[in-house]
Design a protein around this motif. Structure first.
Motif, PDB file in Angstrom:
ATOM      1  N   LEU A  97      13.584   0.436  -5.575  1.00 54.46           N
ATOM      2  CA  LEU A  97      13.696   1.463  -4.538  1.00 54.46           C
ATOM      3  C   LEU A  97      13.230   0.874  -3.216  1.00 54.46           C
ATOM      4  N   VAL A  98      14.044   1.056  -2.205  1.00 58.51           N
ATOM      5  CA  VAL A  98      13.847   0.332  -0.955  1.00 58.51           C
ATOM      6  C   VAL A  98      13.281   1.217   0.150  1.00 58.51           C
ATOM      7  N   MET A  99      13.784   2.427   0.249  1.00 49.55           N
ATOM      8  CA  MET A  99      13.468   3.267   1.401  1.00 49.55           C
ATOM      9  C   MET A  99      12.285   4.197   1.087  1.00 49.55           C
ATOM     10  N   PRO A 100      11.632   4.693   2.137  1.00 50.55           N
ATOM     11  CA  PRO A 100      10.438   5.508   1.886  1.00 50.55           C
ATOM     12  C   PRO A 100      10.726   6.929   1.397  1.00 50.55           C
ATOM     13  N   THR A 101      11.925   7.465   1.693  1.00 49.01           N
ATOM     14  CA  THR A 101      12.188   8.854   1.294  1.00 49.01           C
ATOM     15  C   THR A 101      13.404   8.935   0.369  1.00 49.01           C
ATOM     16  N   GLU A 105      16.887   6.805   0.507  1.00 48.90           N
ATOM     17  CA  GLU A 105      17.109   5.866  -0.599  1.00 48.90           C
ATOM     18  C   GLU A 105      18.532   5.999  -1.138  1.00 48.90           C
ATOM     19  N   GLU A 138      13.502  15.459   0.895  1.00 51.98           N
ATOM     20  CA  GLU A 138      12.663  14.916   1.973  1.00 51.98           C
ATOM     21  C   GLU A 138      11.362  14.319   1.457  1.00 51.98           C
ATOM     22  N   ALA A 139      11.225  14.276   0.135  1.00 45.37           N
ATOM     23  CA  ALA A 139       9.957  13.783  -0.445  1.00 45.37           C
ATOM     24  C   ALA A 139       9.832  12.275  -0.284  1.00 45.37           C
ATOM     25  N   GLU A 140       8.599  11.819  -0.306  1.00 45.18           N
ATOM     26  CA  GLU A 140       8.345  10.379  -0.238  1.00 45.18           C
ATOM     27  C   GLU A 140       8.516   9.778  -1.630  1.00 45.18           C
ATOM     28  N   VAL A 141       9.149   8.627  -1.682  1.00 43.98           N
ATOM     29  CA  VAL A 141       9.421   7.978  -2.971  1.00 43.98           C
ATOM     30  C   VAL A 141       8.123   7.715  -3.734  1.00 43.98           C
ATOM     31  N   GLN A 143       5.600   9.372  -4.051  1.00 36.47           N
ATOM     32  CA  GLN A 143       4.985  10.529  -4.698  1.00 36.47           C
ATOM     33  C   GLN A 143       5.760  11.016  -5.919  1.00 36.47           C
TER      34      GLN A 143
ATOM     35  N   ARG B 124       6.934  10.723  10.185  1.00 38.50           N
ATOM     36  CA  ARG B 124       7.020   9.410   9.544  1.00 38.50           C
ATOM     37  C   ARG B 124       7.284   8.377  10.631  1.00 38.50           C
ATOM     38  N   LEU B 145      11.037  -0.948   4.681  1.00 34.72           N
ATOM     39  CA  LEU B 145      10.648  -1.655   3.458  1.00 34.72           C
ATOM     40  C   LEU B 145       9.135  -1.891   3.441  1.00 34.72           C
ATOM     41  N   ARG B 148       7.381   1.301   2.812  1.00 31.62           N
ATOM     42  CA  ARG B 148       7.533   1.722   1.429  1.00 31.62           C
ATOM     43  C   ARG B 148       6.637   0.877   0.502  1.00 31.62           C
ATOM     44  N   ARG B 208      23.278  -3.530  -4.346  1.00 30.78           N
ATOM     45  CA  ARG B 208      23.739  -2.316  -3.658  1.00 30.78           C
ATOM     46  C   ARG B 208      24.380  -2.653  -2.315  1.00 30.78           C
TER      47      ARG B 208
END
Lengths: 571, 292
Positions: A97-101, A105, A138-141, A143, B124, B145, B148, B208
């Protein structure tokens, strides 16, 4: 679109003289669900990398033969073209998983391929809805739970609308409930969308029945391809330890159709003359007792007390109460399994054994030491703690140096303990190997050896069977039993009911920070309906006290003896 | 503390530029104003905003950190300033003017830090940086990245520390040289694990389609009706505040003697500022209690 064709594929990783894949050829028809099986290091992941084009585009190395997916030659087609045809989901969701949300993602792959914002928005919305992640948009990955993360990884891949989905042990890092959910989703995608699925998996009992076909790899070679039942029979001839317990049990006999699920197995048992007797498995004298929190351990446990926990309560600084009045005693020579759902407090309890966490209420005494008065480092000679990921311990260039470091860190000299630990864990041949170059099972043994070299009385193992195949699990279980026989207390945190049934002597069930069952495994497991080994469910109400493979084999042979001399092939 | 916390409230649903505008306005006006009453008003708005955006826990932690700093400013000014003429006690060098000036500066500090806190807990960083064309492409991806993975690495480090300490490796006690050497037992596995993780992540990203060419831009953030309403209030507040400062309403002479505290020439500018900046707060409060 979803056809896979591999012809005489041979592949060497860079700087390797041994092929990771050798002369592999097979074809998968569009829409098939194929299970890719094989022991640790057999080449499953390498084959999936070759199918996705990561070999050779990402890994380099030497490759011979051809791989065609969805009509594209992976060597000629670049990653963009392949990404729209083949989707890949890997073992650990954390590492893909790359993105924060969540929303970002899912959009990641679509953005990479330059899709328009309107199309991305539509695809993201659709995929999130399908996977039930819409409320987490909209949640953070960070969490999300492990299961949600793996679902998100799957969603991110399927947003690209691939026609082939490759999954590399996608459930190996998940608890049983999340694992089952992911597998059901995969099956649904296969059945409802007609995607070709190629799933690499160690724990076949979870997915053998889902697959149309089974491909079996051994040392980088494809040794068989065919319908699951036929392949199971073939594999039983090669090495029955590669099979899940239920299939292994029946594979040794000449049944016409091998059962792959408990349901099929029970049908077969009925046909063999097993009679269902509801009273057999009920244990009224134990049932009520087991469902109440146990204050005292069973009287029959062996040896002296090594761990004594009295009224332990623990609350994290945020205010969450995790352990509520835990009392238990562990004896020398016991193999104790701690089971329970994620968040029940298992790891929190285990971290009290060596003082990594200090009790808020009550006390924990290990080998006569009250953990409140000792630092973690001072408890290390009494308690060995094996984390889920053995890599957290390993950093020296050789296994021997790794073991020596444990002694050095405690100011001890090697008086033969290193050699002894290497011998005990069958690591003598690997003493000079880099621990990071070892297979998963070997790494785990090296980490365990690094703890055992300090001769701790109590061993705490956090999810030790994750990612291990049946053979490695059996080896680990036998080793833990040997350690218990030598007087150690072995405490295992696990979700693996089969492993518990085979190797634990006592089971503690933790729920919401409280012990709700504690006793010999036969009593505790018999009180469960869901958290039971496959073989117990197979013989449920047919025959009592069947938990292990040996017990199941004996039960089956008793009936087969009555049929001796007669032809059983009609079954 | 004061890091982004996803919460199901209006403050977190607003566009990051709206929140930036609110925080920026408070920040600017706190620097422009010197009148204690105006600063008190501004600090009250900022702290209410922080309480709405961060919740009770964040507010408590914020006050735990900033209240002693504000108190230190007050005490320090009282002790060192000799420009005031209204002494608390004849013969003592402590004046009322120095105390009020210290109080005003403390309120300014609270308003400034609370403005930063609001931005920090409800936006954010990548949402804000994505607004800049420079960060929209690869730099933005690299930043996302990093954001994250940073918590993942921290968790990894914590796990390794626990595992090595449980093995008997002393990281916090014993001779300094030994401790330094023992830190390798944390750094080396962390580095190795990170390299393995980076490799796997690279593999997953290429699978991807990363590197296929120019990435398209997909803005996850939306503009809502509430954003426009809040922005109207914020700009009205900003205009009122600037006008108040321009007219001298928000300025105050502390030394050598305090001027009357409640002698505002044009109080309606301040009323406009307070009403405008309160609008997003009222909307957030209403959303929390009714609109949900």
């Amino acid at each position: 679109m979803g056809k896979v064709k591999v012809e005489t594929l041979t592949y060497y990783y860079p700087r390797s003289s041994k092929p990771a894949l050798e002369n592999v050829s097979f074809t998968v028809q569009p829409g098939s669900f194929v299970l890719l099986a094989g022991g640790s290091g057999s080449g499953k992941s390498t084959l999936l990398r070759a199918l996705s084009g990561l070999i050779p585009h990402f890994y380099g190395g030497r490759m011979a033969g051809t791989v065609q997916v969805g009509g594209l030659d992976t060597r000629r087609a670049g990653p963009p073209a392949l990404a729209e045809v083949v989707g890949c989901v890997f073992q650990d969701p954390e590492n893909q998983l790359v993105m924060p949300t969540v929303e970002a993602e899912v959009a990641f792959g679509l953005q990479n391929l330059g899709f328009s914002p309107a199309l991305i928005r539509r695809r993201v919305a659709e995929v999130l809805q399908f996977f039930g992640l819409d409320h987490l948009r909209e949640a953070e990955v960070r969490q999300l739970s492990g299961g949600q993360k793996q679902k998100l990884a799957l969603a991110g891949v399927l947003a690209l609308h691939p026609s082939i989905l490759l999954l590399d042990e996608p459930t190996s890092q998940l608890d049983p409930v999340s694992a089952e959910e992911i597998l059901q989703l995969i099956k649904r995608i296969n059945e409802e969308n007609g995607l070709t699925i190629i799933l690499a998996e160690q724990r076949l009992e979870r997915c053998l029945h889902l697959a149309d076909e089974l491909l079996f790899l051994e040392n980088g070679r494809l040794v068989g391809q065919g319908p699951s039942a036929a392949m199971v029979r073939e594999l039983s001839r090669r090495d029955s330890l590669l099979l899940p317990p239920l299939a292994r049990l029946f594979a040794g006999y000449h049944f016409k159709d091998l059962p792959l699920t408990v349901k099929e197995g029970r049908t077969l048992l009925r046909a063999m003359g097993f009679k269902e007797d509801g009273a057999v498995n009920k244990m009224p004298e134990n049932k009520n007792r087991l469902m109440r929190p146990q204050k005292k351990p069973p009287a029959s446990t062996p040896g002296n007390t090594s761990v004594k926990i009295e009224n332990l309560g623990f609350t994290y600084p945020g205010g969450k109460e995790v352990l509520k009045g835990i009392s238990l005693e562990l004896k020398q020579g016991e193999v104790v399994a701690l089971i329970g759902a994620n968040g029940a407090g298992k790891s929190t309890l285990a971290r009290h054994f060596n003082g990594l966490l200090k009790p808020v209420r009550g006390r924990v005494v290990v080998g006569g030491r009250d953990t409140r008065r000792y630092q973690v480092e001072d408890m290390a000679d009494l308690v060995g703690y094996l984390p889920q990921n053995p890599n957290d311990l390993l950093f020296h260039p050789t296994v021997r140096r790794e073991l020596e470091f444990t002694l050095t860190a405690r100011g001890l000299k090697d008086a033969g303990q290193v050699q002894e630990a290497l011998h005990l864990l069958e690591l003598e041949d690997l003493a000079q190997a880099d621990p990071r170059d070892l297979s998963g099972g070997e790494r785990q043994r090296a980490a365990l050896a690094a703890l055992l070299v300090g001769d701790p009385q109590v061993l705490v193992l956090d999810e030790p069977t994750r990612g291990l195949d049946y053979r490695l699990k059996a080896k680990l279980g036998q080793l833990l039993c040997r350690l218990a026989e030598a007087g150690k207390t072995v405490f295992i945190i696990t979700h693996d009911a089969g492993f518990v049934a085979e190797y634990a002597g006592r089971v503690i069930f933790l729920s919401a920070g409280e012990i709700v069952a504690d006793g010999p495994k036969e009593e505790v497991l018999a009180g469960f309906y869901f958290f039971t080994p496959q073989l117990y469910r197979l013989f449920y109400n047919f025959k009592t006290n069947v938990f292990t493979y040996e017990q199941a084999r004996k039960a089956l042979e008793e009936v087969l003896a009555a049929w001796s001399g007669r032809q059983l092939s009609w079954l | 503390m004061l890091t982004y916390l996803p919460r199901d409230d209006l403050w977190h649903k607003l566009n990051s530029l709206t929140v930036l505008a609110f925080s920026g306005t408070i920040f600017l006006l706190a620097l422009l104003f010197s009148h204690p009453i105006c600063l008190l008003l501004l600090a009250a708005i900022a702290l209410t905003g922080l309480a709405e955006a961060g919740g009770r826990k964040e507010m408590r932690e914020f006050l735990y950190l900033s209240a002693p700093m504000a108190m230190a400013i007050l005490v320090f000014n009282l002790l060192v300033s000799r420009s005031g003429t209204t002494l608390f006690y004849a013969g003592w060098p402590f004046s009322l003017e120095a105390a009020v000036y210290g109080l005003a500066m403390s309120l300014r500090l609270l308003a400034l830090t609370a403005a930063f806190g609001i931005l920090s807990v409800s936006v954010r960083p990548e949402d804000l940086l994505n607004k800049s064309p420079f960060f929209a492409g690869r730099p933005g991806l690299a930043l996302a990245l990093g954001l994250r993975l940073f918590p993942v690495l921290l968790a990894e480090q914590e796990r390794i520390v626990l595992a090595q300490r449980a093995r008997g490796v002393r990281l916090a006690s014993g001779p300094r040289l030994n401790r330094l050497r023992n830190l390798l037992a944390v750094w080396q596995p962390l580095l190795l694990n990170t390299l393995e993780k980076a490799w796997q992540l690279g593999e997953a990203m290429q699978a991807r389609g990363l590197g296929s060419g120019r990435r398209s831009v997909y803005k996850v953030e939306r503009w809502r009706r509430e954003d426009f309403l809040a922005l109207a209030g914020i700009f009205a507040g900003l205009a009122g505040g600037i006008a108040a400062a321009w007219q001298g309403v928000a300025n105050f002479n502390f030394y050598p003697r305090l001027e009357p505290l409640f002698s505002f020439g044009h109080p309606w500018w301040l009323a406009l500022m307070a009403a405008g900046l309160s609008l997003p707060l009222i909307m957030a409060w209403r959303w929390r209690h009714w609109a949900k």
